[in-house]
Design a protein around this motif. Structure first.
Motif, PDB file in Angstrom:
ATOM      1  N   GLU A   1      -0.664  -3.702  26.092  1.00 19.30           N
ATOM      2  CA  GLU A   1      -1.768  -4.640  26.257  1.00 19.30           C
ATOM      3  C   GLU A   1      -2.678  -4.252  27.363  1.00 19.30           C
ATOM      4  O   GLU A   1      -3.868  -4.088  27.417  1.00 19.30           O
ATOM      5  N   MET A   2      -1.973  -3.604  28.485  1.00 20.22           N
ATOM      6  CA  MET A   2      -2.810  -3.169  29.608  1.00 20.22           C
ATOM      7  C   MET A   2      -3.808  -1.964  29.190  1.00 20.22           C
ATOM      8  O   MET A   2      -4.927  -2.129  29.446  1.00 20.22           O
ATOM      9  N   ASP A   3      -3.370  -1.025  28.242  1.00 26.87           N
ATOM     10  CA  ASP A   3      -4.127   0.041  27.848  1.00 26.87           C
ATOM     11  C   ASP A   3      -5.270  -0.512  26.844  1.00 26.87           C
ATOM     12  O   ASP A   3      -6.304   0.065  26.916  1.00 26.87           O
ATOM     13  N   ALA A   4      -4.804  -1.286  26.010  1.00 29.16           N
ATOM     14  CA  ALA A   4      -5.561  -2.034  25.062  1.00 29.16           C
ATOM     15  C   ALA A   4      -7.012  -2.572  25.879  1.00 29.16           C
ATOM     16  O   ALA A   4      -8.088  -2.593  25.501  1.00 29.16           O
ATOM     17  N   LEU A   5      -6.535  -3.378  26.941  1.00 29.06           N
ATOM     18  CA  LEU A   5      -7.632  -4.003  27.625  1.00 29.06           C
ATOM     19  C   LEU A   5      -8.508  -2.907  28.363  1.00 29.06           C
ATOM     20  O   LEU A   5      -9.856  -3.227  28.391  1.00 29.06           O
ATOM     21  N   LEU A   6      -7.950  -2.000  28.792  1.00 31.93           N
ATOM     22  CA  LEU A   6      -8.600  -1.033  29.519  1.00 31.93           C
ATOM     23  C   LEU A   6      -9.644  -0.185  28.473  1.00 31.93           C
ATOM     24  O   LEU A   6     -10.818  -0.011  28.819  1.00 31.93           O
ATOM     25  N   PHE A   7      -9.185  -0.144  27.302  1.00 29.45           N
ATOM     26  CA  PHE A   7     -10.182   0.392  26.063  1.00 29.45           C
ATOM     27  C   PHE A   7     -11.099  -0.562  25.960  1.00 29.45           C
ATOM     28  O   PHE A   7     -12.320  -0.140  25.655  1.00 29.45           O
ATOM     29  N   ALA A   8     -10.971  -1.817  25.788  1.00 30.46           N
ATOM     30  CA  ALA A   8     -12.017  -2.796  25.659  1.00 30.46           C
ATOM     31  C   ALA A   8     -12.917  -2.778  26.819  1.00 30.46           C
ATOM     32  O   ALA A   8     -14.203  -2.511  26.302  1.00 30.46           O
ATOM     33  N   LEU A   9     -12.726  -2.631  27.873  1.00 28.83           N
ATOM     34  CA  LEU A   9     -13.416  -2.327  29.009  1.00 28.83           C
ATOM     35  C   LEU A   9     -14.289  -1.171  28.974  1.00 28.83           C
ATOM     36  O   LEU A   9     -15.409  -0.813  28.964  1.00 28.83           O
ATOM     37  N   ALA A  10     -13.557  -0.023  28.481  1.00 31.30           N
ATOM     38  CA  ALA A  10     -14.228   1.232  28.215  1.00 31.30           C
ATOM     39  C   ALA A  10     -15.398   1.112  27.064  1.00 31.30           C
ATOM     40  O   ALA A  10     -16.418   1.599  27.276  1.00 31.30           O
ATOM     41  N   VAL A  11     -15.326   0.206  25.943  1.00 31.25           N
ATOM     42  CA  VAL A  11     -16.046   0.138  25.035  1.00 31.25           C
ATOM     43  C   VAL A  11     -17.207  -0.338  25.428  1.00 31.25           C
ATOM     44  O   VAL A  11     -18.368  -0.096  25.092  1.00 31.25           O
ATOM     45  N   LEU A  12     -17.268  -1.600  26.290  1.00 29.84           N
ATOM     46  CA  LEU A  12     -18.010  -2.554  26.678  1.00 29.84           C
ATOM     47  C   LEU A  12     -19.020  -1.324  27.655  1.00 29.84           C
ATOM     48  O   LEU A  12     -20.376  -1.555  27.547  1.00 29.84           O
ATOM     49  N   GLN A  13     -18.560  -0.542  28.383  1.00 26.77           N
ATOM     50  CA  GLN A  13     -19.179   0.221  29.490  1.00 26.77           C
ATOM     51  C   GLN A  13     -20.012   1.558  28.685  1.00 26.77           C
ATOM     52  O   GLN A  13     -20.986   2.097  29.148  1.00 26.77           O
ATOM     53  N   HIS A  14     -19.472   2.060  27.387  1.00 27.08           N
ATOM     54  CA  HIS A  14     -19.840   3.260  27.001  1.00 27.08           C
ATOM     55  C   HIS A  14     -20.261   3.251  25.591  1.00 27.08           C
ATOM     56  O   HIS A  14     -21.077   4.238  25.271  1.00 27.08           O
ATOM     57  N   LEU A  15     -19.958   2.322  24.821  1.00 27.03           N
ATOM     58  CA  LEU A  15     -20.555   2.060  23.499  1.00 27.03           C
ATOM     59  C   LEU A  15     -21.478   1.061  23.393  1.00 27.03           C
ATOM     60  O   LEU A  15     -21.479   0.102  24.302  1.00 27.03           O
ATOM     61  N   SER A  16     -22.285   1.016  22.309  1.00 21.79           N
ATOM     62  CA  SER A  16     -23.442  -0.057  22.265  1.00 21.79           C
ATOM     63  C   SER A  16     -23.622  -0.230  20.550  1.00 21.79           C
ATOM     64  O   SER A  16     -23.301   0.759  19.820  1.00 21.79           O
ATOM     65  N   ALA A  17     -24.300  -1.258  20.342  1.00 22.76           N
ATOM     66  CA  ALA A  17     -24.430  -1.693  18.880  1.00 22.76           C
ATOM     67  C   ALA A  17     -25.691  -0.590  18.440  1.00 22.76           C
ATOM     68  O   ALA A  17     -25.965  -0.685  17.199  1.00 22.76           O
ATOM     69  N   ASN A  18     -26.443  -0.321  19.173  1.00 23.75           N
ATOM     70  CA  ASN A  18     -27.711   0.302  18.810  1.00 23.75           C
ATOM     71  C   ASN A  18     -27.649   2.128  18.563  1.00 23.75           C
ATOM     72  O   ASN A  18     -28.585   2.538  18.143  1.00 23.75           O
ATOM     73  N   ARG A  19     -26.664   2.484  19.020  1.00 20.93           N
ATOM     74  CA  ARG A  19     -26.488   4.080  18.582  1.00 20.93           C
ATOM     75  C   ARG A  19     -24.907   4.543  18.932  1.00 20.93           C
ATOM     76  O   ARG A  19     -24.219   3.770  19.357  1.00 20.93           O
ATOM     77  N   LEU A  20     -24.627   5.616  18.569  1.00 23.44           N
ATOM     78  CA  LEU A  20     -23.193   6.061  18.380  1.00 23.44           C
ATOM     79  C   LEU A  20     -23.463   7.475  18.493  1.00 23.44           C
ATOM     80  O   LEU A  20     -23.744   8.420  17.501  1.00 23.44           O
ATOM     81  N   ASP A  21     -22.942   8.401  19.665  1.00 21.92           N
ATOM     82  CA  ASP A  21     -22.915   9.887  19.603  1.00 21.92           C
ATOM     83  C   ASP A  21     -21.817  10.259  20.442  1.00 21.92           C
ATOM     84  O   ASP A  21     -20.973   9.592  21.112  1.00 21.92           O
ATOM     85  N   ASN A  22     -21.672  11.518  20.448  1.00 18.62           N
ATOM     86  CA  ASN A  22     -20.550  12.385  21.146  1.00 18.62           C
ATOM     87  C   ASN A  22     -20.494  11.977  22.700  1.00 18.62           C
ATOM     88  O   ASN A  22     -19.538  12.092  23.200  1.00 18.62           O
ATOM     89  N   GLU A  23     -21.862  11.929  23.100  1.00 24.10           N
ATOM     90  CA  GLU A  23     -21.820  11.604  24.831  1.00 24.10           C
ATOM     91  C   GLU A  23     -21.400  10.416  24.933  1.00 24.10           C
ATOM     92  O   GLU A  23     -20.442  10.419  26.145  1.00 24.10           O
TER      93      GLU A  23
END
Length: 335
Positions: free
Chosen positions: A168-190
């Motif tokens: 669960e700790m790692d899953a929530l870290l992943f959720a935090l990472a998604v919010l900081q690094h991904l977005s709904a308007n684009r998806l790229d390797n960077e």
């Protein structure tokens, strides 16, 4: 929370100079007592600090022979950056209901990491999203997030290694990472590389999160897909299997592969198509048979997953694991 930190002078000074970290209650000397909720260690330490019954331990830079730490001890072969340490502490507080990361109180339209089912009508009549989660223990490492904006939707299903509180700790870290690094308007390797760096800096050794990421461009009627160590994503149209998208990159937290230019797969977004994502605790053959036999998908008002009495009916026989499944049903008419 009171944190006992037996760390180097350099790390202690960095903690004392950080305004956010100084908002927590730190002790840099002594032994754990009844007020201690977390122990942070750096380098060689006495075994008394690692005994079972102590508070959870984050151990930075232990000696190489410590390959099998006691339960409750997270081992890091390096000292995380202050950003990584802050991220872990934010999630630690989040799990206990003491804090909510900036953005999570309003940004995701759907965020789930517990047990149960959910159904979400996507904005502007674009379709429907269904989700079912069944952790092996009270909480687990499977997690789902949905972000939307005027043009696109980002759908994420993640599966942290293991189960229980550690996953669960790692899953929530992943959720935090998604919010900081991904977005709904684009998806790229960077973006993917940034997410991976975040997790490598904040997760303990030998920890990782497999995930499927779908970014839907509703205007262009296209879908970009990243499968990072997850089972195949399968697509159904009019009850028939149309395509399968396997993993093209390793799970997040294991480091960027040498060649990942083709990690992002592209596909047309066809009306009435069903996109099925699931974790590795589910048996692909049983899922295939279930989707083929059920008639629920024929009714646009009746979801596929809601017809399943329990995800355990589709689970593998030889693997006890957290279970999760997400189904995106695209509207029959895309205007």
């Amino acid at each position: 929370m009171t944190i006992l930190a037996a760390v180097s002078a350099a790390l202690r000074h960095a903690i004392e100079d950080d305004p956010w970290l100084q908002g927590l209650d730190w002790r840099f000397e002594g032994a754990p007592d009844t007020r201690t909720e977390l122990v942070i260690l750096e380098g060689a330490q006495p075994e008394s600090l690692l005994q079972s019954g102590n508070p959870p331990v984050w151990w930075f830079g232990p000696s190489p022979h410590c390959w099998d730490p006691p339960r409750g001890v997270d081992v890091f072969s390096r000292v995380p950056s202050l950003d990584g340490l802050r991220a872990r502490l934010v999630v630690w507080l989040w799990r206990q209901g003491r804090a909510v990361p900036v953005g999570f109180s309003a940004t995701p339209r759907l965020f789930s990491h517990g047990c149960g089912q959910a159904s979400l009508a996507l904005s502007q009549g674009r379709g429907r999203l269904e989700l079912a989660l069944a952790p092996l223990e009270g909480q687990g490492g499977d997690i789902a997030l949905v972000l939307e904006d005027a043009q696109g939707s980002l759908l994420v299903l993640g599966d942290a290694i293991g189960h229980g509180l550690e996953a669960e700790m790692d899953a929530l870290l992943f959720a935090l990472a998604v919010l900081q690094h991904l977005s709904a308007n684009r998806l790229d390797n960077e973006q993917l590389a940034g997410l991976d760096r975040f997790l490598r800096d904040s997760m303990a050794d030998q920890r990782f999160v497999a995930a499927t990421v779908l970014r839907v461009d509703w205007q262009a009627r296209r879908l970009a897909l990243v499968n990072a160590g997850m089972p195949e994503v399968v697509v159904r149209i009019n009850g028939a299997w149309q395509a399968r998208y396997g993993a093209r990159r390793p799970a997040f937290g294991l480091g960027e592969p040498g060649h990942c230019d083709d990690a992002i797969q592209q596909a047309p977004l066809l009306p009435s198509s069903e996109w099925v994502l699931h974790s590795d605790g589910l048996d692909a053959g049983r899922m295939d048979r279930y989707w083929s036999e059920t008639a629920s998908h024929k009714n646009p008002d009746n979801g596929i997953l809601r017809a399943i009495p329990s995800l355990s009916a589709l689970a593998t026989d030889d693997l006890a694991d957290d279970l999760s499944c997400m189904v995106l049903t695209v509207a029959g008419s895309l205007n």
